[in-house]
Write a protein that holds these residues in place. Structure first.
Motif, PDB file in Angstrom:
ATOM      1  N   ASN A 172       0.819  -1.215   0.000  1.00  0.00           N
ATOM      2  CA  ASN A 172       0.000   0.000   0.000  1.00  0.00           C
ATOM      3  C   ASN A 172       0.854   1.267   0.000  1.00  0.00           C
ATOM      4  O   ASN A 172       0.331   2.367   0.186  1.00  0.00           O
ATOM      5  CB  ASN A 172      -0.913   0.038   1.225  1.00  0.00           C
ATOM      6  N   ILE A 173       2.164   1.127  -0.244  1.00  0.00           N
ATOM      7  CA  ILE A 173       3.102   2.246  -0.085  1.00  0.00           C
ATOM      8  C   ILE A 173       3.969   2.412  -1.329  1.00  0.00           C
ATOM      9  O   ILE A 173       4.464   1.440  -1.885  1.00  0.00           O
ATOM     10  CB  ILE A 173       4.020   2.011   1.132  1.00  0.00           C
ATOM     11  N   ILE A 174       4.155   3.660  -1.753  1.00  0.00           N
ATOM     12  CA  ILE A 174       5.124   4.000  -2.791  1.00  0.00           C
ATOM     13  C   ILE A 174       6.008   5.124  -2.271  1.00  0.00           C
ATOM     14  O   ILE A 174       5.528   6.007  -1.544  1.00  0.00           O
ATOM     15  CB  ILE A 174       4.432   4.417  -4.113  1.00  0.00           C
ATOM     16  N   VAL A 175       7.290   5.088  -2.604  1.00  0.00           N
ATOM     17  CA  VAL A 175       8.241   6.103  -2.154  1.00  0.00           C
ATOM     18  C   VAL A 175       8.686   6.927  -3.359  1.00  0.00           C
ATOM     19  O   VAL A 175       8.904   6.393  -4.447  1.00  0.00           O
ATOM     20  CB  VAL A 175       9.458   5.450  -1.459  1.00  0.00           C
ATOM     21  N   GLY A 176       8.802   8.241  -3.142  1.00  0.00           N
ATOM     22  CA  GLY A 176       9.182   9.123  -4.241  1.00  0.00           C
ATOM     23  C   GLY A 176      10.341  10.026  -3.894  1.00  0.00           C
ATOM     24  O   GLY A 176      10.738  10.159  -2.733  1.00  0.00           O
ATOM     25  N   ASN A 177      10.876  10.666  -4.938  1.00  0.00           N
ATOM     26  CA  ASN A 177      11.960  11.628  -4.781  1.00  0.00           C
ATOM     27  C   ASN A 177      11.360  12.943  -4.285  1.00  0.00           C
ATOM     28  O   ASN A 177      11.150  13.885  -5.042  1.00  0.00           O
ATOM     29  CB  ASN A 177      12.678  11.825  -6.123  1.00  0.00           C
ATOM     30  N   GLY A 178      11.049  12.974  -2.991  1.00  0.00           N
ATOM     31  CA  GLY A 178      10.271  14.062  -2.435  1.00  0.00           C
ATOM     32  C   GLY A 178       8.800  13.842  -2.739  1.00  0.00           C
ATOM     33  O   GLY A 178       8.439  13.118  -3.674  1.00  0.00           O
ATOM     34  N   SER A 179       7.941  14.444  -1.945  1.00  0.00           N
ATOM     35  CA  SER A 179       6.512  14.270  -2.186  1.00  0.00           C
ATOM     36  C   SER A 179       6.080  14.904  -3.504  1.00  0.00           C
ATOM     37  O   SER A 179       5.099  14.484  -4.117  1.00  0.00           O
ATOM     38  CB  SER A 179       5.706  14.860  -1.026  1.00  0.00           C
ATOM     39  N   THR A 180       6.837  15.897  -3.977  1.00  0.00           N
ATOM     40  CA  THR A 180       6.474  16.566  -5.231  1.00  0.00           C
ATOM     41  C   THR A 180       6.517  15.607  -6.410  1.00  0.00           C
ATOM     42  O   THR A 180       5.672  15.684  -7.313  1.00  0.00           O
ATOM     43  CB  THR A 180       7.410  17.762  -5.486  1.00  0.00           C
ATOM     44  N   GLU A 181       7.474  14.693  -6.442  1.00  0.00           N
ATOM     45  CA  GLU A 181       7.511  13.723  -7.538  1.00  0.00           C
ATOM     46  C   GLU A 181       6.209  12.939  -7.605  1.00  0.00           C
ATOM     47  O   GLU A 181       5.684  12.665  -8.691  1.00  0.00           O
ATOM     48  CB  GLU A 181       8.683  12.745  -7.375  1.00  0.00           C
ATOM     49  N   LEU A 182       5.668  12.590  -6.443  1.00  0.00           N
ATOM     50  CA  LEU A 182       4.446  11.785  -6.405  1.00  0.00           C
ATOM     51  C   LEU A 182       3.229  12.588  -6.846  1.00  0.00           C
ATOM     52  O   LEU A 182       2.291  12.031  -7.421  1.00  0.00           O
ATOM     53  CB  LEU A 182       4.248  11.215  -5.009  1.00  0.00           C
ATOM     54  N   MET A 183       3.229  13.900  -6.607  1.00  0.00           N
ATOM     55  CA  MET A 183       2.149  14.748  -7.132  1.00  0.00           C
ATOM     56  C   MET A 183       2.125  14.686  -8.656  1.00  0.00           C
ATOM     57  O   MET A 183       1.068  14.506  -9.277  1.00  0.00           O
ATOM     58  CB  MET A 183       2.360  16.206  -6.701  1.00  0.00           C
ATOM     59  N   TYR A 184       3.289  14.864  -9.257  1.00  0.00           N
ATOM     60  CA  TYR A 184       3.376  14.871 -10.714  1.00  0.00           C
ATOM     61  C   TYR A 184       3.111  13.482 -11.289  1.00  0.00           C
ATOM     62  O   TYR A 184       2.464  13.349 -12.334  1.00  0.00           O
ATOM     63  CB  TYR A 184       4.749  15.389 -11.148  1.00  0.00           C
ATOM     64  N   LEU A 185       3.589  12.448 -10.605  1.00  0.00           N
ATOM     65  CA  LEU A 185       3.363  11.080 -11.068  1.00  0.00           C
ATOM     66  C   LEU A 185       1.880  10.740 -11.038  1.00  0.00           C
ATOM     67  O   LEU A 185       1.343  10.157 -11.993  1.00  0.00           O
ATOM     68  CB  LEU A 185       4.156  10.106 -10.202  1.00  0.00           C
ATOM     69  N   PHE A 186       1.208  11.092  -9.973  1.00  0.00           N
ATOM     70  CA  PHE A 186      -0.218  10.787  -9.827  1.00  0.00           C
ATOM     71  C   PHE A 186      -1.022  11.468 -10.937  1.00  0.00           C
ATOM     72  O   PHE A 186      -1.898  10.853 -11.562  1.00  0.00           O
ATOM     73  CB  PHE A 186      -0.706  11.260  -8.454  1.00  0.00           C
ATOM     74  N   ALA A 187      -0.713  12.743 -11.191  1.00  0.00           N
ATOM     75  CA  ALA A 187      -1.415  13.465 -12.256  1.00  0.00           C
ATOM     76  C   ALA A 187      -1.105  12.857 -13.621  1.00  0.00           C
ATOM     77  O   ALA A 187      -2.003  12.664 -14.457  1.00  0.00           O
ATOM     78  CB  ALA A 187      -1.013  14.934 -12.230  1.00  0.00           C
ATOM     79  N   GLU A 188       0.152  12.523 -13.865  1.00  0.00           N
ATOM     80  CA  GLU A 188       0.560  11.955 -15.155  1.00  0.00           C
ATOM     81  C   GLU A 188      -0.146  10.628 -15.430  1.00  0.00           C
ATOM     82  O   GLU A 188      -0.572  10.350 -16.558  1.00  0.00           O
ATOM     83  CB  GLU A 188       2.080  11.743 -15.156  1.00  0.00           C
ATOM     84  N   VAL A 189      -0.296   9.818 -14.413  1.00  0.00           N
ATOM     85  CA  VAL A 189      -0.874   8.486 -14.582  1.00  0.00           C
ATOM     86  C   VAL A 189      -2.374   8.542 -14.848  1.00  0.00           C
ATOM     87  O   VAL A 189      -2.894   7.795 -15.683  1.00  0.00           O
ATOM     88  CB  VAL A 189      -0.571   7.623 -13.332  1.00  0.00           C
ATOM     89  N   PHE A 190      -3.076   9.443 -14.165  1.00  0.00           N
ATOM     90  CA  PHE A 190      -4.536   9.381 -14.193  1.00  0.00           C
ATOM     91  C   PHE A 190      -5.222  10.463 -15.038  1.00  0.00           C
ATOM     92  O   PHE A 190      -6.414  10.331 -15.343  1.00  0.00           O
ATOM     93  CB  PHE A 190      -5.084   9.447 -12.766  1.00  0.00           C
ATOM     94  N   LEU A 191      -4.503  11.512 -15.406  1.00  0.00           N
ATOM     95  CA  LEU A 191      -5.156  12.615 -16.115  1.00  0.00           C
ATOM     96  C   LEU A 191      -4.834  12.630 -17.598  1.00  0.00           C
ATOM     97  O   LEU A 191      -3.721  12.313 -18.015  1.00  0.00           O
ATOM     98  CB  LEU A 191      -4.739  13.953 -15.497  1.00  0.00           C
TER      99      LEU A 191
END
Length: 373
Positions: A90-109
């Motif tokens: 249930n966990i993913i680690v990113g290069n700072g939380s900002t990477e995960l913001m951009y990744l989440f948007a890229e994947v779903f939008l």
């Protein structure tokens, strides 16, 4: 050769870097004051800095630099798994939380999708969405600078994704749990993804009761963001993490870049997460100094101080006769950096943000404000 501008995607051409606090090198250049002589109240991170144990772990990890880091941050995910009593999957680690913001948007939008977020809120959400070509629907905060939950739910109609920052940045205000669940229930009913940023929640009393981490099974559309930047003080190492149901995590793990978190960050984060003594000292300091600054800032002529939930203050200064830019410059001349909030969508030029720091530093801040105002 065609002009480079003609080769750029249309929705990328007008993107601009997001403005942030903590730009101390820029402040040094503008003021002529040496870096070590500037106190940075513009960046809301742990005033005690990184734990000594975490620094030692990072130093020990130097021996690993010649090899690739673990691409899935397994040891760190296992530490987070134990910390929250949730599954590693249930966990993913990113290069700072900002990477995960951009990744989440890229994947779903996709282009022409609609995303909803408050105004003001953290600026990188907007950048992450605009990079995908999706549209943004901003919901202005209420007169009390709190999230207007009814307006947010109404604005969420036909939205594919919603971004929520809790406590919000820059207002430092929490959305109550029962109101947050109203949003999550409405989002679940209409299959809207919710990106819930809890980066500053760790500075709030009763954090575990306020977090939505225990609700990821109930809300399969929910992604919760956490960071090692704020409370843990690993700001320069860049490490954050997200928690969600396994289906979301699997998709994100497949889409992220390989080796995204370096070996020093992974090693330091594992130890920082378990250095409870350092965390307790930090929370105690924040509690005491927040009360001290609340009183001191409230006595500054012309300041309207919003009582903070997080480790920073949001202040309306229009009655001082200064704009945020003017006051920021006046304080910088005295070696004090604060955050001019003019760049936040939904705010005018009369708001500032001030972080909680060490007692001696907070005294210096109030003294500088006393000279200027």
């Amino acid at each position: 050769m065609k002009p480079i501008s003609s080769l750029v995607k249309e929705h990328i051409k007008n993107l601009k870097p997001c403005i942030h606090g903590g730009e101390i090198l820029d402040a040094t250049c503008r003021s002529g004051i040496r870096r070590e002589n500037i106190l940075d109240f513009s960046s809301s991170v742990n005033p005690l800095g990184t734990s000594k144990k975490a620094l030692d772990a990072a130093e020990a990890a130097f021996s690993q630099i010649a090899a690739y880091p673990d691409s899935t941050s397994t040891e760190l995910r296992e530490a987070i798994e134990k910390h929250y009593n949730i599954a590693k999957n249930n966990i993913i680690v990113g290069n700072g939380s900002t990477e995960l913001m951009y990744l989440f948007a890229e994947v779903f939008l996709s282009k022409n999708d609609t995303v909803i977020m408050a105004a003001p809120t953290f600026g990188e959400y907007e950048g992450a969405v605009l990079k995908t070509g999706a549209d943004i629907r901003f919901i202005k905060l209420g007169n009390d600078q709190k999230l207007d939950v009814d307006a947010f739910i109404a604005g969420m109609a036909n939205a594919k994704m919603a971004f929520i920052c809790n406590p919000n940045n820059p207002t430092s205000l929490l959305t109550p749990t029962h109101e947050l669940k109203r949003i999550l229930d409405a989002a679940l009913e209409q299959s809207t993804l919710v990106f819930l940023d809890e980066d500053f929640l760790e500075f709030v009393e009763n954090e575990q009761q306020l977090s939505m981490i225990g609700n990821i099974d109930k809300y399969p559309n929910l992604f919760i963001l956490r960071s090692f930047t704020k409370l843990f003080g690993l700001t320069g190492l860049r490490v954050g993490y997200g928690i969600a149901n396994q289906e979301i995590i699997n998709v994100l793990m497949g889409a992220k870049i390989p080796w995204n978190v370096n070996c020093l960050a992974q090693a330091a984060a594992v130890v920082a997460l378990n250095d409870y003594e350092h965390l307790q000292k930090t929370r105690q300091l924040i509690c005491e100094e927040k009360a001290y600054l609340q009183e001191g800032l409230s006595n500054i002529r012309g300041f309207k101080v919003y009582t903070p939930d997080a480790n920073f203050f949001f202040i309306d200064i229009r009655e001082t006769g200064y704009t945020a830019a003017e006051l920021t410059q006046k304080l910088l001349e005295q070696g004090i950096m604060i955050r001019d909030c003019t760049s936040f969508k939904g705010l005018d030029q009369y708001y500032i943000r001030i972080a909680v720091k060490l007692h001696s530093e907070n005294i210096r801040l109030l003294q500088a404000l006393g000279k200027v105002i």
